[in-house]
Design a protein around this motif. Structure first.
Motif, PDB file in Angstrom:
ATOM      1  N   PRO A  20      32.236  83.480  89.654  1.00  0.00           N
ATOM      2  CA  PRO A  20      32.463  82.117  90.160  1.00  0.00           C
ATOM      3  C   PRO A  20      32.244  81.088  89.062  1.00  0.00           C
ATOM      4  CG  PRO A  20      30.337  82.947  90.896  1.00  0.00           C
ATOM      5  CD  PRO A  20      31.042  84.101  90.243  1.00  0.00           C
ATOM      6  N   HIS A  21      32.811  79.899  89.244  1.00  0.00           N
ATOM      7  CA  HIS A  21      32.623  78.814  88.275  1.00  0.00           C
ATOM      8  C   HIS A  21      31.148  78.460  88.199  1.00  0.00           C
ATOM      9  CE1 HIS A  21      33.600  75.271  85.907  1.00  0.00           C
ATOM     10  NE2 HIS A  21      32.819  74.563  86.716  1.00  0.00           N
ATOM     11  N   PHE A  22      30.623  78.366  86.973  1.00  0.00           N
ATOM     12  CA  PHE A  22      29.197  78.092  86.806  1.00  0.00           C
ATOM     13  C   PHE A  22      28.849  76.713  87.354  1.00  0.00           C
ATOM     14  CE2 PHE A  22      25.506  76.517  84.406  1.00  0.00           C
ATOM     15  CZ  PHE A  22      24.595  77.517  84.703  1.00  0.00           C
ATOM     16  N   SER A  23      27.852  76.672  88.218  1.00  0.00           N
ATOM     17  CA  SER A  23      27.419  75.418  88.840  1.00  0.00           C
ATOM     18  C   SER A  23      26.007  75.089  88.368  1.00  0.00           C
ATOM     19  CB  SER A  23      27.443  75.544  90.365  1.00  0.00           C
ATOM     20  OG  SER A  23      26.945  74.377  90.968  1.00  0.00           O
ATOM     21  N   PRO A  24      25.856  74.133  87.417  1.00  0.00           N
ATOM     22  CA  PRO A  24      24.525  73.798  86.904  1.00  0.00           C
ATOM     23  C   PRO A  24      23.552  73.366  87.987  1.00  0.00           C
ATOM     24  CG  PRO A  24      26.231  72.836  85.516  1.00  0.00           C
ATOM     25  CD  PRO A  24      26.917  73.359  86.743  1.00  0.00           C
ATOM     26  N   ASN A  25      24.047  72.702  89.024  1.00  0.00           N
ATOM     27  CA  ASN A  25      23.162  72.216  90.080  1.00  0.00           C
ATOM     28  C   ASN A  25      22.699  73.320  91.021  1.00  0.00           C
ATOM     29  OD1 ASN A  25      23.367  69.569  89.135  1.00  0.00           O
ATOM     30  ND2 ASN A  25      25.181  69.177  90.362  1.00  0.00           N
TER      31      ASN A  25
END
Length: 208
Positions: free
Chosen positions: A20-25
């Motif tokens: 999945p797209h990396f989500s910093p939050n």
């Protein structure tokens, strides 16, 4: 299955993985999803995991970890990379405590009570584990106590590696004493204040 066939099978699975797209939050949840993909594809080699993670990190993430990554070997250990990303992009205990304490002041809006409970649980869970493999929780008692202290003292205690409250209390008392000595706050009027007040009274027009 022969060793060569097993290796080929793993390589094919590795090539077909879709992270999945990396989500910093939501870094902790993101790693949980990524590691699910690794298990489904039978990827257990640490360097292969690292390569997949690095390959999908967006540019803005690289900018944040560039000083750290420049000091690492080419074959960065997966767990080392994971901990650095979690440290960089996860909320600090203080930030988590702030959001938890603010939840009671926020209207439900479109959220259900269950969603608010889940959000609170997520904020309470730190991206570190104890010896039994359980995630550490935010120590709200300590965070509330820290918020009662002057900002400069709170910052020094936050930056300390010490976690034992008895040690923190000793340090806090010492820092507070030093702070009070450096910034004395005496409410008693000085002789200069009294003389100035008397002179000001003499200049006031007398009541008729």
């Amino acid at each position: 299955m022969s060793t060569d066939a097993a290796t080929l099978f793993t390589e094919v699975n590795a090539a077909s993985i879709c992270l999945p797209h990396f989500s910093p939050n939501e870094a902790l949840t993101w790693f949980w999803r990524a590691e699910t993909q690794f298990r489904l594809k039978n990827i257990s080699k640490a360097t292969t995991k690292t390569d997949h993670i690095v390959a999908i990190l967006p540019k803005e993430v690289f900018h944040r970890i560039a000083p750290w990554s420049d000091s690492q070997p080419d074959d960065i250990d997966y767990d080392t990379l994971k901990q650095e990303l979690l440290k960089e992009f996860s909320l600090s205990p203080s930030e988590r405590a702030q959001q938890i304490l603010n939840i009671s002041n926020m209207p439900l809006g479109d959220r259900t009570p269950k969603q608010v409970w889940q959000e609170t649980n997520t904020l309470c869970r730190l991206p570190t584990k104890d010896e039994q493999g359980k995630f550490h929780d935010v120590d709200l008692e300590k965070e509330i106590w820290l918020r009662s202290l002057p900002g400069n003292i709170r910052e020094k205690l936050h930056n300390s590696d010490e976690t034992a409250m008895d040690i923190l209390l000793i340090r806090a008392n010492a820092l507070m004493e030093a702070h009070q000595q450096a910034c004395p706050q005496s409410t008693a009027p000085t002789s200069t204040d009294i003389n100035a007040a008397t002179a000001a009274d003499l200049l006031l027009p007398q009541a008729l």
